[in-house]
Design a protein around this motif. Structure first.
Motif, PDB file in Angstrom:
ATOM      1  N   PHE A  32      36.646  58.355   2.183  1.00  0.00           N
ATOM      2  CA  PHE A  32      35.391  58.753   1.553  1.00  0.00           C
ATOM      3  C   PHE A  32      35.457  58.476   0.051  1.00  0.00           C
ATOM      4  CE2 PHE A  32      35.455  61.078   5.461  1.00  0.00           C
ATOM      5  CZ  PHE A  32      34.125  61.163   5.845  1.00  0.00           C
ATOM      6  N   GLN A  33      34.498  57.724  -0.453  1.00  0.00           N
ATOM      7  CA  GLN A  33      34.410  57.450  -1.884  1.00  0.00           C
ATOM      8  C   GLN A  33      33.395  58.398  -2.512  1.00  0.00           C
ATOM      9  OE1 GLN A  33      33.572  53.271  -2.525  1.00  0.00           O
ATOM     10  NE2 GLN A  33      35.747  52.846  -2.828  1.00  0.00           N
ATOM     11  N   ARG A  34      33.874  59.205  -3.460  1.00  0.00           N
ATOM     12  CA  ARG A  34      32.997  60.161  -4.138  1.00  0.00           C
ATOM     13  C   ARG A  34      32.552  59.608  -5.491  1.00  0.00           C
ATOM     14  NH1 ARG A  34      35.516  64.012  -6.003  1.00  0.00           N
ATOM     15  NH2 ARG A  34      37.662  63.364  -5.600  1.00  0.00           N
ATOM     16  N   GLU A  35      31.332  59.891  -5.857  1.00  0.00           N
ATOM     17  CA  GLU A  35      30.802  59.405  -7.134  1.00  0.00           C
ATOM     18  C   GLU A  35      31.550  60.002  -8.319  1.00  0.00           C
ATOM     19  OE1 GLU A  35      28.528  57.087  -7.739  1.00  0.00           O
ATOM     20  OE2 GLU A  35      28.330  56.695  -5.599  1.00  0.00           O
ATOM     21  N   ASP A  36      32.101  61.224  -8.139  1.00  0.00           N
ATOM     22  CA  ASP A  36      32.792  61.891  -9.249  1.00  0.00           C
ATOM     23  C   ASP A  36      34.310  61.758  -9.155  1.00  0.00           C
ATOM     24  OD1 ASP A  36      33.085  63.421  -6.986  1.00  0.00           O
ATOM     25  OD2 ASP A  36      32.794  65.349  -7.995  1.00  0.00           O
ATOM     26  N   SER A  37      34.798  60.770  -8.403  1.00  0.00           N
ATOM     27  CA  SER A  37      36.243  60.593  -8.255  1.00  0.00           C
ATOM     28  C   SER A  37      36.851  60.014  -9.523  1.00  0.00           C
ATOM     29  CB  SER A  37      36.544  59.663  -7.075  1.00  0.00           C
ATOM     30  OG  SER A  37      36.123  58.340  -7.368  1.00  0.00           O
ATOM     31  N   VAL A  38      38.176  60.054  -9.619  1.00  0.00           N
ATOM     32  CA  VAL A  38      38.876  59.492 -10.778  1.00  0.00           C
ATOM     33  C   VAL A  38      38.566  58.006 -10.913  1.00  0.00           C
ATOM     34  CG1 VAL A  38      41.147  58.974 -11.750  1.00  0.00           C
ATOM     35  CG2 VAL A  38      40.730  61.194 -10.694  1.00  0.00           C
ATOM     36  N   CYS A  39      38.483  57.303  -9.782  1.00  0.00           N
ATOM     37  CA  CYS A  39      38.225  55.857  -9.805  1.00  0.00           C
ATOM     38  C   CYS A  39      36.858  55.532 -10.396  1.00  0.00           C
ATOM     39  CB  CYS A  39      38.329  55.280  -8.387  1.00  0.00           C
ATOM     40  SG  CYS A  39      39.993  55.338  -7.701  1.00  0.00           S
ATOM     41  N   ASN A  40      35.906  56.452 -10.254  1.00  0.00           N
ATOM     42  CA  ASN A  40      34.550  56.196 -10.731  1.00  0.00           C
ATOM     43  C   ASN A  40      34.237  56.893 -12.054  1.00  0.00           C
ATOM     44  OD1 ASN A  40      33.704  54.554  -8.552  1.00  0.00           O
ATOM     45  ND2 ASN A  40      33.430  56.365  -7.276  1.00  0.00           N
ATOM     46  N   ALA A  41      35.218  57.583 -12.622  1.00  0.00           N
ATOM     47  CA  ALA A  41      34.966  58.405 -13.800  1.00  0.00           C
ATOM     48  C   ALA A  41      34.889  57.603 -15.090  1.00  0.00           C
ATOM     49  CB  ALA A  41      36.040  59.481 -13.926  1.00  0.00           C
ATOM     50  N   GLY A  42      35.454  56.411 -15.114  1.00  0.00           N
ATOM     51  CA  GLY A  42      35.458  55.633 -16.339  1.00  0.00           C
ATOM     52  C   GLY A  42      36.808  55.651 -17.026  1.00  0.00           C
ATOM     53  N   TYR A  43      36.859  55.053 -18.189  1.00  0.00           N
ATOM     54  CA  TYR A  43      38.122  54.828 -18.899  1.00  0.00           C
ATOM     55  C   TYR A  43      38.596  56.075 -19.648  1.00  0.00           C
ATOM     56  CZ  TYR A  43      41.481  52.722 -22.128  1.00  0.00           C
ATOM     57  OH  TYR A  43      42.621  52.418 -22.836  1.00  0.00           O
ATOM     58  N   THR A  44      39.916  56.302 -19.614  1.00  0.00           N
ATOM     59  CA  THR A  44      40.568  57.300 -20.466  1.00  0.00           C
ATOM     60  C   THR A  44      41.792  56.646 -21.087  1.00  0.00           C
ATOM     61  OG1 THR A  44      42.116  58.166 -18.792  1.00  0.00           O
ATOM     62  CG2 THR A  44      39.896  59.105 -18.810  1.00  0.00           C
ATOM     63  N   GLU A  45      42.411  57.319 -22.050  1.00  0.00           N
ATOM     64  CA  GLU A  45      43.593  56.771 -22.707  1.00  0.00           C
ATOM     65  C   GLU A  45      44.717  56.517 -21.714  1.00  0.00           C
ATOM     66  OE1 GLU A  45      41.725  59.114 -23.867  1.00  0.00           O
ATOM     67  OE2 GLU A  45      41.103  58.420 -25.862  1.00  0.00           O
ATOM     68  N   LYS A  46      44.725  57.240 -20.601  1.00  0.00           N
ATOM     69  CA  LYS A  46      45.783  57.079 -19.608  1.00  0.00           C
ATOM     70  C   LYS A  46      45.716  55.735 -18.888  1.00  0.00           C
ATOM     71  CE  LYS A  46      46.507  62.006 -18.718  1.00  0.00           C
ATOM     72  NZ  LYS A  46      46.476  63.100 -17.701  1.00  0.00           N
TER      73      LYS A  46
END
Length: 289
Positions: free
Chosen positions: A100-114
Motif C-alpha cells: 500500500f502506497q500512502r500519500e503521507d509516507s516517507v517516500c512521498n514526503a519530499g526532501y530532507t537533509e537526511k
C-alpha cells in the motif's frame, strides 16, 4: 524447497489511490545464481530491491550494521549483503504481497537533509559492487544513478532545494552518462530525465514541479496539452516563476559534458526558450505519470 534456493521471491500487488495492480502475474519461475540475482536486483524486471518481497534461509542473513541512516531505500543495502551469502535465488511471477502506497509516507514526503545519505549510499554501493563484480558494473551503475536522480525529484515535492546535493548528483550523472545511455528496461520518461539532468538539472526538476502541481490540482498528467498550462500557472504561479527563474538565471558553476551533437553553442537562451514554451503552452508536452 523444490528448487533448494537460499531465498525465494514472489510478485506483489501495488495498492494506490487509483486502484490495485500486479507487478507481475505470469506464474513463471526463474532460478538465478548469485551473480545473476545481483544483476537482476539492478534491473527490477523480476527481483526487487525490497526486503518484503521474499523469504530467506536464516543462515544467509549476515550480521549487518547500516553505517549511516538512510531514509529511503534502506532495504537495498541489506538485500545486497544477503544475496552475497546466497548461492541460488528463486523468483516466481505470482503476486502474494499487497503493498500500500500512502500519500503521507516517507517516500512521498519530499526532501530532507537526511537524503544526502541516500546519495552517499548509492555512490558507496556503486563502487563496492563495480569493483567486486565488474561484469555487472553497467547495470549496477545505471540503477543507482537513477536512484540518485530520484533525490532531485524528491526536492520538487516540498520545494526544498539543496544546491550541494544537486551539484553532486549532476556531476555523477554526467561522469557516468555512458552507463545510463545504454541502460535497458527503463521507461521512456526515465531516459528523458537523464538527458534533462545532463543538460541542466533544473530542467528535470522544473518539469517534475509542474507534474506534482498538476496532480495536486487533479489535472490529467498523461495528456498535458497547451491549454492546460495557463490553468496550472493560474492555480500555482510559483510553477511559472520557478521554471523561468531557475532555468534562465541559474549560473553555471561547473563544466558541461555535452552529449552527442550538443556543443558549447548550447546556451541558456536555448534553455530559456524551452522553459518559455513549456510554461506558456506554446509547445505540446506529454508526461508519462
Amino acid at each position: 524447497e523444490r528448487t533448494n534456493a537460499d531465498a525465494a521471491e514472489g510478485s506483489f500487488f501495488i495498492n494506490q489511490s487509483n486502484g490495485e495492480k500486479a507487478f507481475r502475474n505470469d506464474a513463471v519461475t526463474y532460478i538465478y545464481s548469485q551473480l545473476e540475482a545481483l544483476e537482476k536486483l539492478h534491473t527490477l524486471e523480476t527481483i526487487q530491491d525490497k526486503l518484503w518481497t521474499r523469504v530467506y534461509r536464516r543462515e544467509c542473513i549476515p550480521e549487518f550494521d547500516q553505517e549511516n541512516e538512510v531514509v529511503v531505500g534502506e532495504d537495498y543495502s541489506l538485500v545486497v549483503h544477503i544475496f552475497e551469502h546466497c548461492e541460488k535465488i528463486a523468483y516466481i511471477g505470482i503476486p502474494y504481497y499487497h503493498y500500500f502506497q500512502r500519500e503521507d509516507s516517507v517516500c512521498n514526503a519530499g526532501y530532507t537533509e537526511k537524503h544526502i545519505q541516500v546519495v552517499k549510499n548509492c555512490i558507496y554501493y556503486r563502487n563496492y559492487l563495480s569493483n567486486r563484480y565488474p561484469t555487472i558494473r553497467s547495470t549496477v551503475t545505471a540503477k543507482l544513478l537513477f536512484d540518485e536522480m530520484a533525490v532531485l525529484v524528491a526536492m520538487t515535492k516540498n520545494s526544498h532545494y539543496d544546491k550541494d546535493v544537486i551539484r553532486l548528483v549532476t556531476k555523477d550523472v554526467r561522469e557516468n552518462f555512458k552507463y545510463l545511455k545504454g541502460a535497458k528496461g527503463y521507461r521512456c520518461i526515465m531516459r528523458i530525465s537523464v538527458y534533462l539532468t545532463v543538460i541542466h538539472p533544473y530542467l528535470l526538476m522544473g518539469i517534475y514541479k509542474v507534474y506534482y502541481s498538476m496532480k495536486k490540482h487533479n489535472i490529467n498528467c498523461i495528456g498535458f496539452v497547451p491549454q492546460f498550462a495557463p490553468q496550472i500557472c493560474e492555480h500555482s504561479p510559483s510553477v511559472s516563476s520557478y521554471i523561468t527563474s531557475y532555468i534562465t538565471s541559474y549560473q553555471y558553476e561547473y563544466e558541461y559534458e555535452y552529449i552527442t551533437s550538443y556543443s558549447s553553442s548550447y546556451t541558456t537562451s536555448a534553455q530559456s526558450s524551452f522553459a518559455t514554451s513549456f510554461v506558456t503552452g506554446s509547445g505540446c508536452v506529454y508526461i508519462n505519470g
